[in-house]
Scaffold this motif. Structure first.
Motif, PDB file in Angstrom:
ATOM      1  N   ASP A 199      -2.085  -0.915  -4.591  1.00 22.64           N
ATOM      2  CA  ASP A 199      -3.263  -1.312  -3.818  1.00 22.64           C
ATOM      3  C   ASP A 199      -3.748  -2.704  -4.186  1.00 22.64           C
ATOM      4  O   ASP A 199      -4.109  -3.496  -3.339  1.00 22.64           O
ATOM      5  CB  ASP A 199      -4.420  -0.344  -4.078  1.00 22.64           C
ATOM      6  CG  ASP A 199      -4.085   1.039  -3.606  1.00 22.64           C
ATOM      7  OD1 ASP A 199      -3.829   1.184  -2.409  1.00 22.64           O
ATOM      8  OD2 ASP A 199      -4.070   1.948  -4.434  1.00 22.64           O
TER       9      ASP A 199
ATOM     10  N   ILE B 221       0.840  -1.201   0.000  1.00 23.22           N
ATOM     11  CA  ILE B 221       0.000   0.000   0.000  1.00 23.22           C
ATOM     12  C   ILE B 221       0.871   1.245   0.000  1.00 23.22           C
ATOM     13  O   ILE B 221       0.617   2.211  -0.706  1.00 23.22           O
ATOM     14  CB  ILE B 221      -0.959  -0.010   1.212  1.00 23.22           C
ATOM     15  CG1 ILE B 221      -2.031  -1.073   1.002  1.00 23.22           C
ATOM     16  CG2 ILE B 221      -1.610   1.351   1.406  1.00 23.22           C
ATOM     17  CD1 ILE B 221      -3.016  -1.182   2.105  1.00 23.22           C
TER      18      ILE B 221
ATOM     19  N   ALA C  48     -14.656   5.505   4.062  1.00 20.60           N
ATOM     20  CA  ALA C  48     -13.427   5.536   3.278  1.00 20.60           C
ATOM     21  C   ALA C  48     -13.740   5.083   1.857  1.00 20.60           C
ATOM     22  O   ALA C  48     -14.627   4.273   1.644  1.00 20.60           O
ATOM     23  CB  ALA C  48     -12.375   4.621   3.884  1.00 20.60           C
ATOM     24  N   ASP C  49     -12.999   5.623   0.895  1.00 20.52           N
ATOM     25  CA  ASP C  49     -13.189   5.231  -0.496  1.00 20.52           C
ATOM     26  C   ASP C  49     -11.830   4.875  -1.095  1.00 20.52           C
ATOM     27  O   ASP C  49     -11.307   5.590  -1.935  1.00 20.52           O
ATOM     28  CB  ASP C  49     -13.857   6.380  -1.268  1.00 20.52           C
ATOM     29  CG  ASP C  49     -14.126   5.997  -2.707  1.00 20.52           C
ATOM     30  OD1 ASP C  49     -14.182   4.792  -2.986  1.00 20.52           O
ATOM     31  OD2 ASP C  49     -14.276   6.902  -3.538  1.00 20.52           O
ATOM     32  N   PRO C  50     -11.222   3.775  -0.643  1.00 23.89           N
ATOM     33  CA  PRO C  50      -9.895   3.419  -1.164  1.00 23.89           C
ATOM     34  C   PRO C  50     -10.016   2.933  -2.604  1.00 23.89           C
ATOM     35  O   PRO C  50     -11.085   2.459  -3.010  1.00 23.89           O
ATOM     36  CB  PRO C  50      -9.450   2.278  -0.245  1.00 23.89           C
ATOM     37  CG  PRO C  50     -10.707   1.684   0.253  1.00 23.89           C
ATOM     38  CD  PRO C  50     -11.708   2.777   0.317  1.00 23.89           C
TER      39      PRO C  50
ATOM     40  N   GLN D  15       1.852   2.262  -3.233  1.00 25.31           N
ATOM     41  CA  GLN D  15       0.674   2.548  -4.065  1.00 25.31           C
ATOM     42  C   GLN D  15       0.279   1.366  -4.933  1.00 25.31           C
ATOM     43  O   GLN D  15      -0.340   1.549  -5.974  1.00 25.31           O
ATOM     44  CB  GLN D  15       0.896   3.785  -4.923  1.00 25.31           C
ATOM     45  CG  GLN D  15       1.073   5.014  -4.066  1.00 25.31           C
ATOM     46  CD  GLN D  15       1.110   6.278  -4.872  1.00 25.31           C
ATOM     47  OE1 GLN D  15       1.128   6.247  -6.083  1.00 25.31           O
ATOM     48  NE2 GLN D  15       1.136   7.396  -4.178  1.00 25.31           N
TER      49      GLN D  15
ATOM     50  N   ALA E  97     -11.761  10.601  -6.416  1.00 23.59           N
ATOM     51  CA  ALA E  97     -11.496  10.539  -4.986  1.00 23.59           C
ATOM     52  C   ALA E  97     -12.473  11.431  -4.232  1.00 23.59           C
ATOM     53  O   ALA E  97     -13.162  12.266  -4.826  1.00 23.59           O
ATOM     54  CB  ALA E  97     -10.067  10.966  -4.710  1.00 23.59           C
TER      55      ALA E  97
ATOM     56  N   VAL F 175     -16.298   0.828   3.618  1.00 24.13           N
ATOM     57  CA  VAL F 175     -16.220   1.136   2.185  1.00 24.13           C
ATOM     58  C   VAL F 175     -17.593   1.215   1.528  1.00 24.13           C
ATOM     59  O   VAL F 175     -17.686   1.424   0.332  1.00 24.13           O
ATOM     60  CB  VAL F 175     -15.359   0.108   1.416  1.00 24.13           C
ATOM     61  CG1 VAL F 175     -13.916   0.168   1.872  1.00 24.13           C
ATOM     62  CG2 VAL F 175     -15.902  -1.284   1.546  1.00 24.13           C
TER      63      VAL F 175
ATOM     64  N   SER G 255     -13.374   0.886  -6.988  1.00 23.18           N
ATOM     65  CA  SER G 255     -13.886   1.745  -5.921  1.00 23.18           C
ATOM     66  C   SER G 255     -15.400   1.585  -5.791  1.00 23.18           C
ATOM     67  O   SER G 255     -16.130   1.596  -6.780  1.00 23.18           O
ATOM     68  CB  SER G 255     -13.531   3.192  -6.241  1.00 23.18           C
ATOM     69  OG  SER G 255     -14.535   4.041  -5.767  1.00 23.18           O
TER      70      SER G 255
END
Lengths: 194, 426
Positions: free
Chosen positions: A60, A55, B126-128, A58, B4, B107, B191
């Motif tokens: 992910d 992570i 959260a929006d990873p 980056q 984002a 999420v 996402s």
């Protein structure tokens, strides 16, 4: 080294240290704990550490896959086997199963680490957080980048791996489940039950 | 590509931004805890209605506070740790179940955009970028809680339960993941916020319709198995395993398992709403200052509908046998998910490829059916290297012959009435 530290942001550094700590503590305790189930749990801890490092870089998608595949499936199967075969007893670590195994392991690990350090000195690897080494190429996101390279540049390696895994699975099934037409297991059991 | 959260697009991490994030976390936690107590009450009430009982009706109006009373009671009970147990793992296991249950909800987009004090933010903790994969990762971690709880108890039945749990959850995770991939093919993003945005508008934009309903049905079955809820609750089969993996647990540790089970039901419903039912999408009446409320209401209504469906499953369906469960997972769900994923992927490119994929699927399907027929005829050799895991006493066709054909052979079919009560009453 000082120049590297100066360019790394404090949050990045903390996350890296946390990930590294998880990895190292997990790795050391895999070797030192006596109970196989505890060792498997330490392995999960190491895998988590690696996911944190991914992570931080980056990556992910790799981080998620690390958890889903390694922690969520492979180590679960390890535990499954440990529990099912009843080998979850504590072991005496003083006994060395193969004589000379441990000194040899120490020598080999030292050689491996030395070669990694040597490669790092000779080659031109970018190290540090992603802010320093740059984003992934293309910037179309993890999944798109990975997918594109796996199905174009590395297609042969990818398909070869798939074939290898299939062969392993089929081999395991053939070994574990042999067919014997003369054997009437089912009928004898019906008689017993009736 | 990934839009984002606009909250972080401004001038870095200011105090206001930090406070908003903190409030979001606290509110999500509190709402989830409240929702779980309501869910437990709802399940007990709905099940007792379906079984012609009254259900909880003593504590508070309509028994609403029963869960709270039970929680307080459990909190003050003696905390037992069995002598044979592995103490550290025994204490760790409940948290490995509860924490992922909470994390998944982070999420899930529960509403649209909201602006407070010039800060616009998403109603979602959260929006990873890896969004939906976090859900799969968390459900992967939750397996450990169940497995280790059974193992660490140092007792026979919990151990059997945990072996079942690990096999079941790992098998169904594959089918679960494959159906998520089908959704991702259409949404082009991992996402959860993007997945919801891609389904904006009327209901024919929902992934339920766009993916052709089949992935949703498969996902629903796999998710039910992943939750260990009836009819796939062999992990907690009371009639065979006492109470399953949590038999040796008492007091607050037992409460944590109980909490996690119901919380997982809510979060899995929320995941299904997000993936297939457009999340908070729905018609919004033009009422000034209140427009932001309606997405939340739509989301809640959809989730409650799914929660009710799970309760209905529990009241209506008998528990599956373990070998049926494994057959369903590996021989039906996984090939079907794979086939449908192939069809959707091909159809996205062009209709010609869709026809090619259809031919491939039909061919593969007939090959697989042929292989299964062939395999069903076989008998296990005595000298097999390892006994097959979860070895059934008889082959399936033999069992069917006995149960369906011969009247004087009595199989125990009373499981279905026994299981639904016991746990709720606990």
């Amino acid at each position: 080294m000082t120049s590297l530290l100066a360019t790394v942001a404090i949050p990045d550094l903390l996350v890296f240290l946390l990930g590294a700590l998880l990895c190292l503590v997990g790795a050391v305790s895999i070797l030192t704990v006596k109970n196989p189930v505890h060792a498997a749990l330490s392995l999960v801890m190491t895998l988590f550490g690696i996911a944190v490092l991914f992570i931080e870089l980056q990556a992910d998608f790799l981080a998620a896959v690390q958890i889903i595949v390694y922690a969520g499936a492979i180590v679960v199967l390890f535990l499954f086997v440990i529990m099912f075969l009843g080998v979850d007893r504590e072991e005496d670590l003083a006994v060395e199963p193969i004589v000379g195994q441990r000194p040899l392991a120490a020598v080999l690990i030292t050689a491996l680490m030395a070669s990694i350090v040597a490669l790092g000195l000779v080659g031109h690897f970018e190290v540090g957080p992603a802010t320093q080494t740059g984003m992934l190429h293309g910037g179309a996101g993890n999944v798109a980048d990975l997918g594109r390279s796996v199905f174009t540049t590395y297609l042969f390696a990818f398909e070869a791996t798939a074939g290898l895994l299939i062969i392993a699975v089929v081999g395991a099934v053939v070994l574990a489940r042999r067919n014997n037409p003369d054997d009437h297991v089912a009928e004898s059991q019906v008689e017993e039950l009736a | 590509m990934t839009a984002a959260d606009p909250l972080f697009s401004g001038s870095g991490l200011t105090l206001a931004v930090f406070l908003i994030v903190l409030i979001k976390v606290v509110v999500a936690f509190a709402v989830l805890m409240g929702a779980v107590t309501m869910m437990i009450w709802f399940e007990r009430k709905a099940i007792s209605d379906m079984q012609s009982r009254i259900g909880p009706n003593r504590v508070g109006p309509w028994g609403l506070l029963q869960t709270l009373a039970d929680g307080i009671k459990l909190f003050f009970k003696e905390d037992l740790i069995p002598a044979e147990s592995d103490r550290f793992v025994f204490k760790l296991a409940p948290y490995l179940v509860v924490v992922p249950a909470f994390l998944i909800f982070a999420v899930i987009p529960v509403g649209g955009m909201v602006t407070i004090a010039h800060h616009t933010f998403q109603l979602q903790v959260a929006d990873p970028p890896m969004g939906i994969l976090l859900v799969l990762a968390c459900s992967g971690i939750a397996v450990y809680g169940v497995m280790l709880a059974g193992w660490a108890s140092g007792s026979k039945y919990p151990l059997m339960s945990s072996v079942r749990a690990s096999a079941q959850m790992v098998s169904y995770e594959a089918a679960l993941g494959m159906n998520v991939v089908t959704v991702l093919l259409l949404c082009n993003s991992l996402s959860t916020r993007d997945i919801v945005n891609a389904q904006g508008g009327a209901f024919w934009h929902w992934n339920l319709i766009r993916t052709g309903i089949v992935p949703f049905v498969l996902f629903l079955i796999a998710a039910t198995a992943e939750l260990n809820r009836p009819p796939f609750d062999v992990v907690e089969a009371d009639s065979e395993l006492v109470g399953g993996f949590n038999t040796e647990y008492s007091s607050i540790r037992f409460a944590l398992f109980y909490l996690a089970e119901f919380m997982n039901t809510i979060t899995m419903s929320a995941v299904m709403v997000t993936l297939f039912f457009g999340g908070p999408a729905g018609p919004i009446p033009n009422i000034p200052h209140l427009r932001w409320v309606f997405p939340i209401l739509w989301f809640t209504a959809k989730v409650v509908a799914f929660c009710f469906m799970y309760i209905w499953f529990r009241a209506a369906l008998p528990r599956m046998r373990y070998d049926q469960l494994m057959d369903l997972g590996w021989k039906k769900l996984i090939p079907l998910s794979l086939a449908w994923m192939l069809l959707v992927a091909a159809a996205i490119i062009s209709w010609r490829w869709a026809l090619v994929a259809l031919a491939a699927v039909v061919l593969g399907w007939s090959g697989l059916t042929w292989a299964f027929e062939l395999g069903a005829e076989r008998e296990l050799a005595d000298d097999a290297v390892l006994p097959t895991i979860g070895q059934r006493p008889l082959p399936g066709w033999e069992l069917r012959h006995i149960t369906d054909g011969d009247e004087d052979w009595e199989m125990d079919e009373s499981d279905e009435d026994a299981d639904s009560d016991e746990e709720v009453e606990a």
